[in-house]
Design an enzyme around this catalytic site. Structure first.
Site, PDB file in Angstrom:
ATOM      1  N   ASP A  40       0.860  -1.175   0.000  1.00 57.07           N
ATOM      2  CA  ASP A  40       0.000   0.000   0.000  1.00 57.07           C
ATOM      3  C   ASP A  40       0.896   1.224   0.000  1.00 57.07           C
ATOM      4  O   ASP A  40       2.041   1.183   0.438  1.00 57.07           O
ATOM      5  CB  ASP A  40      -0.918  -0.012   1.220  1.00 57.07           C
ATOM      6  CG  ASP A  40      -1.873   1.168   1.190  1.00 57.07           C
ATOM      7  OD1 ASP A  40      -2.269   1.557   0.082  1.00 57.07           O
ATOM      8  OD2 ASP A  40      -2.193   1.714   2.253  1.00 57.07           O
ATOM      9  N   GLY A  69      -1.112   6.141   1.381  1.00 56.62           N
ATOM     10  CA  GLY A  69      -2.311   6.968   1.282  1.00 56.62           C
ATOM     11  C   GLY A  69      -3.197   6.819   2.518  1.00 56.62           C
ATOM     12  O   GLY A  69      -3.790   7.786   2.981  1.00 56.62           O
ATOM     13  N   GLY A 119     -11.260   4.469   0.373  1.00 58.66           N
ATOM     14  CA  GLY A 119     -12.132   5.363   1.122  1.00 58.66           C
ATOM     15  C   GLY A 119     -13.432   4.734   1.564  1.00 58.66           C
ATOM     16  O   GLY A 119     -14.400   5.433   1.853  1.00 58.66           O
ATOM     17  N   ASP A 146      -8.032  -6.829   1.493  1.00 56.26           N
ATOM     18  CA  ASP A 146      -7.039  -6.831   2.576  1.00 56.26           C
ATOM     19  C   ASP A 146      -7.676  -6.143   3.754  1.00 56.26           C
ATOM     20  O   ASP A 146      -8.497  -5.245   3.579  1.00 56.26           O
ATOM     21  CB  ASP A 146      -5.775  -6.079   2.159  1.00 56.26           C
ATOM     22  CG  ASP A 146      -5.954  -4.579   2.242  1.00 56.26           C
ATOM     23  OD1 ASP A 146      -5.687  -4.008   3.320  1.00 56.26           O
ATOM     24  OD2 ASP A 146      -6.402  -3.967   1.245  1.00 56.26           O
ATOM     25  N   CYS A 202     -13.553 -26.596  12.930  1.00 58.44           N
ATOM     26  CA  CYS A 202     -12.481 -25.793  12.332  1.00 58.44           C
ATOM     27  C   CYS A 202     -11.193 -26.605  12.274  1.00 58.44           C
ATOM     28  O   CYS A 202     -10.871 -27.335  13.205  1.00 58.44           O
ATOM     29  CB  CYS A 202     -12.257 -24.519  13.143  1.00 58.44           C
ATOM     30  SG  CYS A 202     -10.887 -23.502  12.548  1.00 58.44           S
ATOM     31  N   CYS A 256      -8.092 -25.307  11.953  1.00 55.92           N
ATOM     32  CA  CYS A 256      -6.917 -24.474  12.200  1.00 55.92           C
ATOM     33  C   CYS A 256      -6.065 -25.055  13.329  1.00 55.92           C
ATOM     34  O   CYS A 256      -6.548 -25.853  14.125  1.00 55.92           O
ATOM     35  CB  CYS A 256      -7.336 -23.038  12.519  1.00 55.92           C
ATOM     36  SG  CYS A 256      -7.701 -22.745  14.261  1.00 55.92           S
ATOM     37  N   CYS A 282      -7.692 -24.684  16.853  1.00 57.44           N
ATOM     38  CA  CYS A 282      -8.847 -25.550  17.135  1.00 57.44           C
ATOM     39  C   CYS A 282      -8.469 -27.030  17.176  1.00 57.44           C
ATOM     40  O   CYS A 282      -9.118 -27.820  17.849  1.00 57.44           O
ATOM     41  CB  CYS A 282      -9.949 -25.307  16.105  1.00 57.44           C
ATOM     42  SG  CYS A 282     -10.740 -23.689  16.308  1.00 57.44           S
ATOM     43  N   HIS A 309      -6.096 -18.707  14.010  1.00 55.02           N
ATOM     44  CA  HIS A 309      -7.499 -19.087  13.816  1.00 55.02           C
ATOM     45  C   HIS A 309      -8.223 -18.105  12.890  1.00 55.02           C
ATOM     46  O   HIS A 309      -8.896 -18.509  11.958  1.00 55.02           O
ATOM     47  CB  HIS A 309      -8.252 -19.174  15.145  1.00 55.02           C
ATOM     48  CG  HIS A 309      -9.727 -19.363  14.942  1.00 55.02           C
ATOM     49  ND1 HIS A 309     -10.314 -20.603  14.846  1.00 55.02           N
ATOM     50  CD2 HIS A 309     -10.726 -18.470  14.728  1.00 55.02           C
ATOM     51  CE1 HIS A 309     -11.605 -20.459  14.593  1.00 55.02           C
ATOM     52  NE2 HIS A 309     -11.886 -19.171  14.516  1.00 55.02           N
TER      53      HIS A 309
END
Length: 358
Positions: free
Chosen positions: A74, A77, A199, A249, A287, A289, A292, A318
């Site tokens: 980025d 800005g 924005g 993002d 889940c 992950c 979990c 997670h």
RNA sequence: GGAGGGGUUCCCGAGUGGCCAAAGGGAACAGACUGUAAAUCUGUCGGCUCAGCCUUCGGAGGUUCGAAUCCUCCCCCCUCCA
């Protein structure tokens, strides 16, 4: 599918935010295991520390950090917006004071392109003015016009010294349809390879976000990737895809994780709540992950309440897994041509409340 | 045995006659977080029928219009001396 100098990624995609060339608490190996295909870095923060020249001398961000998949940077800005007390905007660019030591710096459309060239990211963003909310039409118009001038200068700077990096355009215009449309029209003459919507989700009501997306969606060039800057919640992702957003993002999964908010298929869970002190079940039994699969709610809560780093790592893992997995499911639903019903089901499930995970 | 210091709201700790239900910090509890100045920030934090009232500053009693603050006795803790 989007191709970059460091490989390709599928769309839609969610990119974890790694402002300082690191997604807080996660190693690159862990990010890959979670399924991250692309991450985001920040020009402003990396310019201040460790400095663009240092990163360039390492061979660029990929070499410096060891992340070998695509990376977007980025422009800074957003810092014009979030650090507005420390900067002054002119037609030339932004004069800002470092939030670290107060030293004065100038960002121009040209040097922001140059800095990102040194950083060596795959997708770069031009310097823009992220209009705060609320903003009157006049103010939003002025910001949008200035952004447009800066986009032209950024593009010219890129053309003067082209690279394998791609430079996106950014559409501003706050919540005003006429301004959004004018931005889009003007930008289309500059011919950017991808477009970012900026924005949004800066404090405006959700219906304004949806109204603007709905308004812009049919007008955006279908062949160019669309990035929705800084958005959003899991619900926002489901909505954004409806309007053809390709890439997202947002700091939300990572920041909220560190602050104890966990995202689940049944909505948010505040893991620090007393109710979980002796809850010896995983966050979500369905889940996959690392948190979990191996840890209980009570233990994760304990880690956070005593300030242990592992707690931050587990909740971050997670939440990122949840976001990335949600996007994967979205892709599958699109493939199956069942996205609209999938979205409805997901939104309904998320509104049930995390107390219904079992 | 002698000398001195101290016991404050869950914890640490300020307060030494009214502006004190009592600073500040911690813990606890709740909330916020959207292109990361964020492992951050905000709120609540004795009780109630809540612009008022009740209970509370080791215990009991006293002085005073008024006491966490002054006096008496008692209990407990710490330091030094013997």
């Amino acid at each position: 599918m989007v191709k970059t100098a460091h490989g390709e990624f599928q769309t839609p995609v969610f990119m974890p935010v790694g402002t300082q060339a690191t997604v807080k608490t996660q190693s690159h190996a862990e990010l890959k295991e979670l399924g991250a295909e692309i991450i985001l870095g920040n020009t402003y923060h990396l310019y201040l520390r460790p400095g663009a020249d240092l990163i360039a001398s390492a061979g660029g961000l990929h070499e410096f950090s060891g992340w070998d998949r695509p990376m977007l940077t980025d422009s800074g800005g957003y810092q014009v917006f979030s650090l507005k007390a420390l900067n002054r905007i002119t037609d030339e660019g932004v004069e800002f004071q470092s939030h670290l030591d107060g030293s004065r710096h100038i960002f121009t459309p040209e040097n922001v392109v140059e800095i990102q060239r040194k950083l060596g990211s795959d997708i770069t963003m031009p310097l823009d003015v992220c209009t705060e909310y609320p903003a009157e039409h006049r103010k939003a118009e002025k910001d949008a016009a200035r952004t447009l001038q800066w986009l032209k200068r950024a593009k010219a700077a890129w053309i003067a010294n082209p690279s394998r990096q791609v430079l996106y355009g950014i559409v501003q215009g706050s919540i005003y349809e006429d301004l959004r449309e004018r931005c889009l029209n003007d930008i289309s003459e500059i011919d950017f390879p991808g477009l970012a919507l900026g924005g949004l989700s800066v404090g405006e009501p959700k219906e304004d976000l949806l109204r603007i997306l709905d308004f812009l969606a049919p007008k955006l060039p279908p062949e160019k990737p669309r990035h929705l800057l800084g958005v959003g919640t899991p619900e926002d992702l489901l909505d954004g895809v409806l309007y053809g957003v390709d890439t997202f993002d947002c700091v939300m999964p990572t920041r909220n994780a560190r602050n104890g908010t966990i995202f689940t298929r049944k909505g948010k869970m505040t893991i620090k709540a007393a109710a979980y002190a002796s809850d010896f079940r995983p966050i979500d039994p369905e889940c996959g992950c690392p948190a979990c699969r191996n840890y209980t709610r009570a233990y994760i809560r304990h880690m956070l309440s005593v300030g242990e780093i592992l707690g931050l790592r587990l909740t971050t893992a997670h939440n990122l897994y949840f976001y990335i997995n949600l996007i994967k499911q979205i892709r599958q639903a699109i493939k199956d041509k069942s996205y609209k019903s999938f979205r409805q089901e997901k939104l309904a499930e998320m509104s049930e409340g995390s107390e219904h995970l079992y």
